[in-house]
Write a protein that holds these residues in place. Structure first.
Motif, PDB file in Angstrom:
ATOM      1  N   GLY A  26       0.667  -1.111  -0.094  1.00 34.29           N
ATOM      2  CA  GLY A  26       0.020   0.057   0.138  1.00 34.29           C
ATOM      3  C   GLY A  26       0.858   1.404  -0.008  1.00 34.29           C
ATOM      4  O   GLY A  26       0.302   2.368   0.506  1.00 34.29           O
ATOM      5  N   ILE A  27       1.753   1.252  -0.654  1.00 32.05           N
ATOM      6  CA  ILE A  27       2.969   2.382  -0.613  1.00 32.05           C
ATOM      7  C   ILE A  27       2.657   2.918  -2.145  1.00 32.05           C
ATOM      8  O   ILE A  27       2.246   2.277  -3.161  1.00 32.05           O
ATOM      9  N   ALA A  76      10.461  -3.934   1.557  1.00 33.40           N
ATOM     10  CA  ALA A  76       9.926  -4.936   2.412  1.00 33.40           C
ATOM     11  C   ALA A  76      10.433  -4.699   3.732  1.00 33.40           C
ATOM     12  O   ALA A  76       9.892  -4.928   4.796  1.00 33.40           O
ATOM     13  N   GLY A  77      11.701  -4.155   3.982  1.00 33.07           N
ATOM     14  CA  GLY A  77      12.116  -4.198   5.094  1.00 33.07           C
ATOM     15  C   GLY A  77      11.990  -2.496   5.867  1.00 33.07           C
ATOM     16  O   GLY A  77      11.737  -2.607   7.347  1.00 33.07           O
ATOM     17  N   LYS A  78      11.846  -1.597   4.945  1.00 33.05           N
ATOM     18  CA  LYS A  78      11.404  -0.451   5.217  1.00 33.05           C
ATOM     19  C   LYS A  78       9.852  -0.122   5.916  1.00 33.05           C
ATOM     20  O   LYS A  78       9.583   0.598   6.661  1.00 33.05           O
ATOM     21  N   GLY A  83       1.947  -0.206   5.079  1.00 31.71           N
ATOM     22  CA  GLY A  83       2.379   0.953   4.200  1.00 31.71           C
ATOM     23  C   GLY A  83       2.911   2.060   5.370  1.00 31.71           C
ATOM     24  O   GLY A  83       3.117   3.170   4.870  1.00 31.71           O
ATOM     25  N   LYS A  84       3.251   1.710   6.390  1.00 30.71           N
ATOM     26  CA  LYS A  84       3.722   2.556   7.427  1.00 30.71           C
ATOM     27  C   LYS A  84       5.186   2.325   7.795  1.00 30.71           C
ATOM     28  O   LYS A  84       5.865   0.943   7.487  1.00 30.71           O
ATOM     29  N   ALA A  85       5.977   3.205   7.850  1.00 35.47           N
ATOM     30  CA  ALA A  85       7.596   3.085   7.995  1.00 35.47           C
ATOM     31  C   ALA A  85       7.908   2.811   9.356  1.00 35.47           C
ATOM     32  O   ALA A  85       8.736   3.128   9.937  1.00 35.47           O
ATOM     33  N   GLU A  86       7.254   1.395   9.455  1.00 32.71           N
ATOM     34  CA  GLU A  86       7.634   0.806  10.868  1.00 32.71           C
ATOM     35  C   GLU A  86       8.231  -0.897  10.521  1.00 32.71           C
ATOM     36  O   GLU A  86       7.626  -1.674  11.201  1.00 32.71           O
ATOM     37  N   GLY A  87       8.842  -1.016   9.303  1.00 31.87           N
ATOM     38  CA  GLY A  87       9.005  -2.258   8.858  1.00 31.87           C
ATOM     39  C   GLY A  87       9.872  -3.075   9.847  1.00 31.87           C
ATOM     40  O   GLY A  87      10.157  -2.326  11.011  1.00 31.87           O
ATOM     41  N   PRO A  88      10.006  -4.432   9.416  1.00 32.31           N
ATOM     42  CA  PRO A  88       9.916  -5.120   8.332  1.00 32.31           C
ATOM     43  C   PRO A  88       8.603  -5.650   8.005  1.00 32.31           C
ATOM     44  O   PRO A  88       7.684  -5.681   8.949  1.00 32.31           O
ATOM     45  N   SER A  89       7.907  -5.623   6.740  1.00 32.92           N
ATOM     46  CA  SER A  89       6.557  -6.235   6.282  1.00 32.92           C
ATOM     47  C   SER A  89       6.791  -7.832   6.696  1.00 32.92           C
ATOM     48  O   SER A  89       7.783  -8.281   6.683  1.00 32.92           O
ATOM     49  N   SER A  90       5.719  -8.351   6.157  1.00 32.40           N
ATOM     50  CA  SER A  90       5.671  -9.865   6.503  1.00 32.40           C
ATOM     51  C   SER A  90       6.215 -10.425   5.113  1.00 32.40           C
ATOM     52  O   SER A  90       6.564 -11.641   5.351  1.00 32.40           O
ATOM     53  N   TYR A  91       6.806  -9.575   4.429  1.00 32.36           N
ATOM     54  CA  TYR A  91       7.465 -10.155   3.236  1.00 32.36           C
ATOM     55  C   TYR A  91       8.861 -10.185   3.317  1.00 32.36           C
ATOM     56  O   TYR A  91       9.616 -10.648   2.498  1.00 32.36           O
TER      57      TYR A  91
END
Length: 231
Positions: A26-27, A76-78, A83-91
């Motif tokens: 969602g970015i 995916a890490g960021k 879509g929040k800059a609180e990564g990482p994502s699940s990817y």
């Protein structure tokens, strides 16, 4: 959320990997379409951004990423899954071992897949081997035939490896979809564009359908019509 400028080409599977992850997270990247078939990637202006003359390329503030794998890891890490800059994502992952498993398949995509099914698709659907080798105007047909033969051998071998690996697991690296799946998926799913059949690989086909079933998935040209560029 907007982050960075993505230099892309709509027909590029490597660019599509990034656009797919962008949608999943969602970015919103700013897209700059490169006339890849017109060789804009080797223009002096673009070579200042990416001296390798390749897409995708991501410029995020003062940081530049010139390879699809590095872009996938960065995004995916960021960013997290919302879509929040609180990564990482699940990817991606914070766990070192899990990161290594993901990178293992990114490497597979950049070697076995890139020099197998990628090459055959490029020659038969885009009129040249690419991979930094140029287009068909620089290669005699007998050389392209050699590329196709080698690509079919490597492509089918890699599909066999994937089919065996996916026999008892739904995803490549972890127990969830990661950028490993996105990276390997694209050119494997587009293998029929290079006259490499997926029919002998039922586990690969089932995995392809799982990726296509992920929320916010959207197709790339050729996914549903392998002859779209050959009519």
């Amino acid at each position: 959320m907007s982050t960075g400028t993505l230099y892309t080409f709509s027909g590029s599977g490597n660019s599509y990997k990034i656009r797919l992850l962008e949608a999943f997270l969602g970015i919103n990247l700013k897209h700059e379409e490169i006339d890849f078939l017109g060789d804009q990637q080797h223009s002096p202006e673009f070579l200042k951004i990416n001296p390798r003359g390749e897409v995708p390329t991501l410029v995020d503030g003062d940081k530049t990423f010139t390879d699809s794998s590095s872009i996938l890891i960065w995004l995916a890490g960021k960013w997290d899954d919302e879509g929040k800059a609180e990564g990482p994502s699940s990817y991606w992952s914070n766990d070192l071992y899990e990161q290594a498993q993901i990178v293992n398949w990114l490497s597979f995509a950049n070697s076995w897949v890139q020099y197998g099914v990628f090459v055959n698709r490029a020659i038969l659907s885009y009129n040249g081997p690419y991979n930094g080798l140029g287009n068909n105007q620089k290669w005699p047909q007998e050389k392209l035939d050699v590329f196709l033969e080698e690509g079919a051998i490597r492509g089918n071998y890699s599909l066999g490896v994937l089919n065996q690996h996916l026999a008892h697991r739904p995803w490549l690296a972890l127990d969830r979809p990661t950028i490993a799946d996105l990276s390997v998926f694209v050119y494997v799913a587009l293998a029929p564009m290079g006259d490499i059949s997926l029919q002998p690989y039922p586990n690969v086909n089932a995995w392809i359908e799982r990726v296509k079933g992920l929320p916010k998935f959207f197709p790339i040209e050729g996914l549903d019509d392998s002859l779209i560029r050959r009519r």
